[in-house]
Design an enzyme around this catalytic site. Structure first.
Site, PDB file in Angstrom:
ATOM      1  CB  SER A  22    -137.276  15.791   1.693  1.00  8.47           C
ATOM      2  OG  SER A  22    -136.989  16.742   3.087  1.00  8.47           O
ATOM      3  CE  LYS A  71    -128.440  21.955   3.362  1.00  4.47           C
ATOM      4  NZ  LYS A  71    -129.123  22.508   4.420  1.00  4.47           N
ATOM      5  CG  ASN A 124    -131.785  23.611   0.153  1.00  3.01           C
ATOM      6  OD1 ASN A 124    -132.249  24.825  -0.869  1.00  3.01           O
ATOM      7  ND2 ASN A 124    -132.866  24.004   0.615  1.00  3.01           N
ATOM      8  CG  ASP A 132    -131.755  25.441   3.941  1.00  2.00           C
ATOM      9  OD1 ASP A 132    -132.839  25.115   3.770  1.00  2.00           O
ATOM     10  OD2 ASP A 132    -130.169  24.912   4.034  1.00  2.00           O
ATOM     11  N   GLY A 154    -123.341  24.742   6.390  1.00  2.00           N
ATOM     12  CA  GLY A 154    -124.164  24.561   5.384  1.00  2.00           C
ATOM     13  C   GLY A 154    -125.770  25.749   5.303  1.00  2.00           C
ATOM     14  NE  ARG A 195    -117.676  23.122  17.338  1.00  2.00           N
ATOM     15  CZ  ARG A 195    -117.384  21.877  17.487  1.00  2.00           C
ATOM     16  NH1 ARG A 195    -117.629  20.544  18.232  1.00  2.00           N
ATOM     17  NH2 ARG A 195    -117.799  21.355  15.814  1.00  2.00           N
ATOM     18  CE1 TYR A 221    -135.078  18.390  10.265  1.00  2.00           C
ATOM     19  CE2 TYR A 221    -136.646  16.507  10.711  1.00  2.00           C
ATOM     20  CZ  TYR A 221    -135.912  16.894  10.003  1.00  2.00           C
ATOM     21  OH  TYR A 221    -135.481  16.847   8.655  1.00  2.00           O
TER      22      TYR A 221
END
Ligand code: NAP
Length: 266
Positions: free
Chosen positions: A17, A66, A87, A102, A130, A152, A214
């Site tokens: 960021s 968050k 966020n 997001d 989040g 899960r 990523y």
């Protein structure tokens, strides 16, 4: 003096960021500086207050804060309220105000950068943390035919699904026999090199598998490619949610194409 912004989370040493916002600032001519704050698990509010008292204008909030950021805010946008997760913090008001970029970040990456239409798509969202919180309502409102959220811990998926009309919640084991046009992995499984316990046959012809993680080729993306699906990581979402935060803070939307291309080029 440039206006001060930062990303706060734990850990944040790896965060892209600061680099992304420095590119946005240079391209738009906005006078900002953007840093990173690594907060201890019990130190979120203390670090935010310290930053605010020193004149900080805004913060991006990342894992694991968050939800705490949402509770900290005196007011939020509708999209942050729907997510119950923040966020993007605006600290230059009388009271801290929160937003969540997001969802728009994911949608812009899917529809603008990747050229995917969500109209009529059957969508599966994996995870209920989040990140999933932030994107569930925007995905559900993007003209999709159906949306299933699987986690899960199924109870967490059910707790999110009741907030968004038309969303069905389940555990991974009950996905057997179902197939989707878009499967978004919002679990943190890839961080440990793991794959959620998913059944075979999840991908319809022409499907896209999107991993929000990523910077690495995950087991999830490898499995999707082996099943014939297109596969993409979450780098574009990272850049797009950052651009939306920049717009919220500065009133100007930076161009994301060159920044994303530079990140992809390594
Ligand atoms: P989080 O709040 O900690 O939630 C973690 C989620 O992953 C939970 O649903 C958890 O399931 C699930 N999970 C963890 N390990 C798993 C495993 N081994 N198998 C299956 N499920 C597992 O994390 P988050 O903030 O939602 O972030 C999730 C991921 O999204 C992270 O990799 C993060 O880096 C990425 N992210 C990317 C962007 C972007 O801009 N590209 C933005 C936000 C987040 P349980 O509920 O059962 O524990």
């Amino acid at each position: 003096m440039p206006d001060r912004y930062a990303v706060i989370g734990h850990p944040v040493a790896h965060s892209k960021s600061p680099w992304i916002h420095a590119q946005f600032a240079r391209a738009t001519g906005e006078a900002i500086e953007y840093g990173a704050i690594d907060a201890p698990a019990d130190g979120f509010v203390h670090e935010v207050e310290k930053f605010r008292a020193a004149g900080g204008k805004g913060l991006n909030v990342t894992l694991p804060f968050k939800g705490e950021a949402f509770r900290y805010c005196a007011g939020t946008t509708e999209r942050a309220a729907a997510a119950q997760a923040v966020n993007t913090l605006l600290l230059d008001r009388a009271q801290p105000f929160g937003d969540n970029t997001d969802g728009v970040g994911l949608l812009r990456d899917l529809t603008v950068n990747l050229g995917r239409s969500l109209a009529g798509a059957q969508v599966l969202l994996l995870g209920a943390g989040g990140a999933a919180q932030g994107v569930l309502a925007p995905l559900a409102q993007a003209g999709v035919a159906s949306i299933v959220i699987a986690n899960r811990t199924p109870a967490r998926a059910r707790a999110l699904a009741v907030r968004v009309p038309g969303v069905v919640a389940c555990g991974f084991d009950t996905l057997d026999g179902r197939a989707f046009d878009l499967v978004v992995n919002a679990t943190a499984a890839g961080l440990d090199g793991e794959l959620p316990r998913l059944p075979q046959g999840l991908f319809r012809p022409g499907a896209l598998a999107y991993d929000m993680l990523y910077g690495r080729d995950t087991e999830f993306l490898a499995m999707a490619r082996a099943a014939g699906a297109a596969a993409c990581d979450g780098l574009g979402m990272l850049v797009e949610q950052a651009a939306e935060s920049f717009l919220v803070w500065r009133g100007v939307r930076p161009d994301t194409r060159t920044v994303l291309a530079a990140l992809r080029a390594g």
